[in-house]
Structures are given as C-alpha cells and as structure tokens.
Design a protein around this motif. Structure first.
Motif, short mmCIF file in Angstrom:
data_model
loop_
_atom_site.label_atom_id
_atom_site.label_comp_id
_atom_site.label_asym_id
_atom_site.label_seq_id
_atom_site.Cartn_x
_atom_site.Cartn_y
_atom_site.Cartn_z
N GLY A 1 0.77 -1.26 0.04
CA GLY A 1 0.47 -0.24 -0.36
C GLY A 1 0.91 1.21 0.24
N GLN A 57 2.28 5.61 4.19
CA GLN A 57 1.94 6.26 5.69
C GLN A 57 0.18 5.87 5.31
OE1 GLN A 57 3.64 8.60 7.56
NE2 GLN A 57 5.63 8.49 6.98
N CYS A 58 0.23 4.34 4.91
CA CYS A 58 -1.29 5.01 5.29
C CYS A 58 -1.75 3.25 6.38
CB CYS A 58 -1.26 3.95 4.10
SG CYS A 58 -0.84 2.24 3.81
N LYS A 100 0.76 0.52 7.34
CA LYS A 100 1.37 -0.95 7.03
C LYS A 100 1.95 -1.01 8.12
CE LYS A 100 3.22 0.01 3.55
NZ LYS A 100 2.82 1.18 3.22
N SER A 118 6.27 -0.37 -0.25
CA SER A 118 4.93 1.19 -0.75
C SER A 118 5.60 1.09 -2.33
CB SER A 118 5.64 2.33 -0.18
OG SER A 118 5.96 2.24 1.04
N GLY A 149 -5.19 0.01 2.56
CA GLY A 149 -5.17 1.41 1.79
C GLY A 149 -5.45 2.64 3.08
N PRO A 150 -5.40 3.70 2.31
CA PRO A 150 -5.73 4.35 3.83
C PRO A 150 -7.14 3.98 4.26
CG PRO A 150 -5.24 5.53 1.57
CD PRO A 150 -5.59 4.50 1.02
N PHE A 189 -5.64 9.16 4.59
CA PHE A 189 -4.35 9.04 5.12
C PHE A 189 -4.32 8.79 6.65
CE2 PHE A 189 -2.77 8.85 0.38
CZ PHE A 189 -1.80 8.12 0.70
N ARG A 238 -1.07 16.82 3.41
CA ARG A 238 -1.17 16.12 1.62
C ARG A 238 -0.57 17.10 0.75
NH1 ARG A 238 -6.47 17.06 0.81
NH2 ARG A 238 -6.77 17.86 3.22
N ASP A 253 -7.03 8.12 -3.10
CA ASP A 253 -7.44 8.83 -2.07
C ASP A 253 -8.10 10.02 -2.17
OD1 ASP A 253 -7.00 9.32 0.67
OD2 ASP A 253 -5.88 11.45 0.15
N ARG A 258 -13.48 -0.99 -1.49
CA ARG A 258 -12.57 -1.37 0.29
C ARG A 258 -13.53 -1.93 1.18
NH1 ARG A 258 -8.70 2.10 2.21
NH2 ARG A 258 -8.54 0.63 3.57
#
Length: 391
Positions: A27, A30-31, A33, A103, A126-127, A147, A163, A255, A291
């Motif tokens: 993914g 910064q999501c 993991k 990533s 995912g986020p 995120f 962002r 996103d 999702r």
C-alpha cells in the motif's frame, strides 16, 4: 498521534500469515502498514529505512536464517536482493513466517513475483475507510482523505499542508528510491494533469499531446503512479451484449484527499463550489465501496451509445453493480434502465450523500454512502442485500 483500530485489516494479515510462508502487505506510504504490523507483536522487525536494520542485513542469510516466529521487513522494495533468499528460507518448511511491507506493487519491484511465486499471500492496505473512521465522519474523510495523519490533523489547514508535504516527498524521495529517474516537477505536472481526467475514460494519445510526450512515456508515467498506489486504472467490463463497448480504462486518483490537494481544495466550502465536485464524489464513494465490500476485481461498464455503470463486479456466482450520484434524491434514468436490460445484475445500488435508503425499481435501490459497509453481504451471499430490492 492517536491510532484508529483496524480489526478487519489485521485479521486479513493474520489470515495471510496462516496460509503462506510469506505475506506481502502492500500500500502507499503513510497509510498505516507499519502500525498494523507492529500490532501483530512480531518477534523480529527490520525497517529498511533504518541504518541499523540495513547494517544487520549486510549479511542477510546470517541475519535471517536462524530466526523463528514472525519476521517483519518494512519497505522491502528498497532491498530487492532479499527475495531470492526469502524463497530459499520459505521452502525449508519451517514455522517462521515473513511479513513484507512494501510501498510499490510487485510490477514495480523486480523479483517479487518471480522469486516468491506460489509462496506469497498478498494483501493490499489502503488509507482509512468509513468503518474505521466512523460512518458519521464520511464528510471529513471525503475532504481530507484516508491517510491517518491527514484525517486526524488538528484542522483542515494542517491536513492540507500534510498532504502537500506527502506529495512532494513521494515525488522527490519515494519514486527515486525505486530506481526511477524522472524529475519530480515533471511527474508532479503530469499527476496534476491526469487528475483533471479523474473519473474519465483514458485516452493515451490525448494525454500525450497535452503533455507533449509520446504514448509510451504516458504509459510509463501512469505505471509509476498506479504502481505506487496513487491512481487507479479501472478496466472495462466486457459482456457479450451485442453492443460496441468502451475498451479503455477509467482513471481515478485513489485518495480523495490527494485529489483535493492536487486541485488546491482545502475546505468544505471550496469543495462544494468546485467544478470537480461530482467527479470527486464519484471517486471517493467508489473507493469506499471497493474497500468496504472487498471487491477484488472492480470494473466499469459503458457502451458507445452512452449507457454506463460506474462499478461492476462478480461475487458468489453473480454480477453486481453500483452507480455514484452526488444528488439529493436519485431517480431511475434511461442509462440505468439500459444497464438493467443489458447486464444480468443481481442488484444495483445508487450511492448518494443523503440519509435514507429507498427502492427505485426491482433490484435497484438508493443507498447512503454511510451505509455501504452494511450491504457487504453482497459479496458473501445473495440473501437480504437491502430493503426494498430483490437479490
């Protein structure tokens, strides 16, 4: 920073570790993991962005072959020479399990698919989505994206700044770390340009002319953004209905928060007045549906005469569909009736931002975006998929 629990994702990772010696958790950066992996309580953790972990892996066979339990290797795409060794270790039949955090997709990281074929379980993370943030928070989730640091920021301004920093870091640091040498500003301009095609059918030649590059270069740039989970290329569903069907994929920025950052949208007021409001809603609601409902292979459907359906997928031996409308009260349309005639759908939902469910026709229902998770039984079985609609 506080962390939101993600039990559904955690169980998916545990299931992967049970069924295969190697699990790849993939993914965008910064999501969440690393946070998810740490919650497993793994016995050994290597972070390939940490010099100490890199030093320990200077002699990877010595470092890894005596370990037992669960071994986590974070940012594994930075050391692709580990994959052949992991194949050997996985084939020894020991109880050790390897969790690889990456990533980038296997297509961008050479060696994953070839070296670990038949030995690896994949899970895409995912986020955040609505069942993790709370369904009532969907408007903030739409504006800021999923995120965690963006969603949980103190205010909209801080979220927008995070962002912007993420986009810059992704282009200046993460992409080059994959061995891809494209100037960051060039790829950013391309990313901004393709964000204007969000929700549209892809035309490589048009993109190439607009950006002044060849079709081959456009494909390469799209592969990079897709392979690092920044965009989704949604393929068309082909059914033998005797009609000319669109064959090119549709493009979405995955996103919604990053989509808004690329369009300098930072507040709810700016979003509501922006000409891309409808496209933004479609992409956000679609990503939530994919999702939350566990759609492994999503498609769209469109004919050259204009009939279309935003999301189509197969599950439990049937075909299902969703349309996404930013309207107060969606109604049946000629396009939806054409979809009903041409596709053997078990059920079709029209997802909108309002609060109420209601039927539109046989096997067609209007569904609030906040309740998508409540119809996930469409991927588990045909019974009781929604009030007022036959399955």
């Amino acid at each position: 920073m506080r962390h939101l629990p993600r039990p559904r994702e955690l169980e998916a990772v545990r299931a992967g570790l049970r069924r295969a010696p190697v699990t790849a958790l993939l993914g965008p950066r910064q999501c969440g993991k690393t946070t998810l992996a740490q919650s497993l309580g793994a016995e050994h953790f290597f972070d390939l962005e940490d010099p100490r972990s890199l030093a320990r892996l200077d002699e990877p066979q010595t470092a890894l072959e005596g370990l037992t339990g669960t071994v986590v290797i974070d940012e594994v795409q930075r050391k692709p020479d580990l994959f052949p060794l992991l194949r050997v270790l996985a084939d020894r039949g020991q109880a050790t399990r390897y969790l690889l955090l990456g990533s980038a997709s296997p297509e961008l990281v050479k060696g994953v698919s070839e070296s670990l074929a038949g030995r690896v379980a994949y899970h895409d993370l995912g986020p955040l989505v609505a069942d993790e943030t709370g369904a009532r928070e969907w408007r903030r989730l739409w504006l800021r994206g999923g995120f965690p640091r963006s969603f949980l920021a103190d205010d909209d301004t801080a979220s927008a700044r995070w962002r912007e920093d993420f986009i810059r870091s992704h282009l200046e640091r993460d992409v080059p770390a994959l061995g891809i040498s494209i100037p960051a500003e060039t790829l950013r301009r391309f990313w901004v340009m393709v964000s204007h095609y969000h929700g549209q059918v892809l035309n490589l030649s048009e993109l190439g002319r607009s950006f002044g590059v060849s079709d081959h270069t456009v494909r390469r740039y799209l592969e990079i953004l897709s392979g690092t989970f920044m965009i989704r290329l949604l393929p068309p569903w082909h059914a033998n209905v005797g009609k000319r069907l669109v064959k090119a994929p549709k493009l979405y920025v995955r996103d919604s928060g990053l989509f808004h950052a690329l369009h300098a949208i930072a507040t709810p007021v700016e979003l509501e007045s922006h000409p891309k409001l409808g496209a933004s809603w479609e992409g956000f609601a679609m990503e939530q549906a994919i999702r939350l409902m566990g759609v492994a292979h999503p498609y769209f459907w469109r004919t050259h005469t204009g009939a279309e359906l935003d999301l189509v997928w197969q599950a439990r031996g049937g075909l299902w569909g969703m349309e996404f409308k930013y309207q107060d009260a969606p109604r049946m349309t000629k396009s939806l009736r054409a979809v009903q005639r041409d596709l053997p759908l078990r059920h079709l939902w029209v997802v909108y931002p309002g609060p109420d469910r209601y039927p539109l026709d046989k096997a067609v229902s209007v569904l609030p975006v906040a309740e998508i998770a409540g119809v996930s039984t469409a991927t588990d079985g045909p019974a009781s998929v929604i009030e007022g609609g036959e399955s």
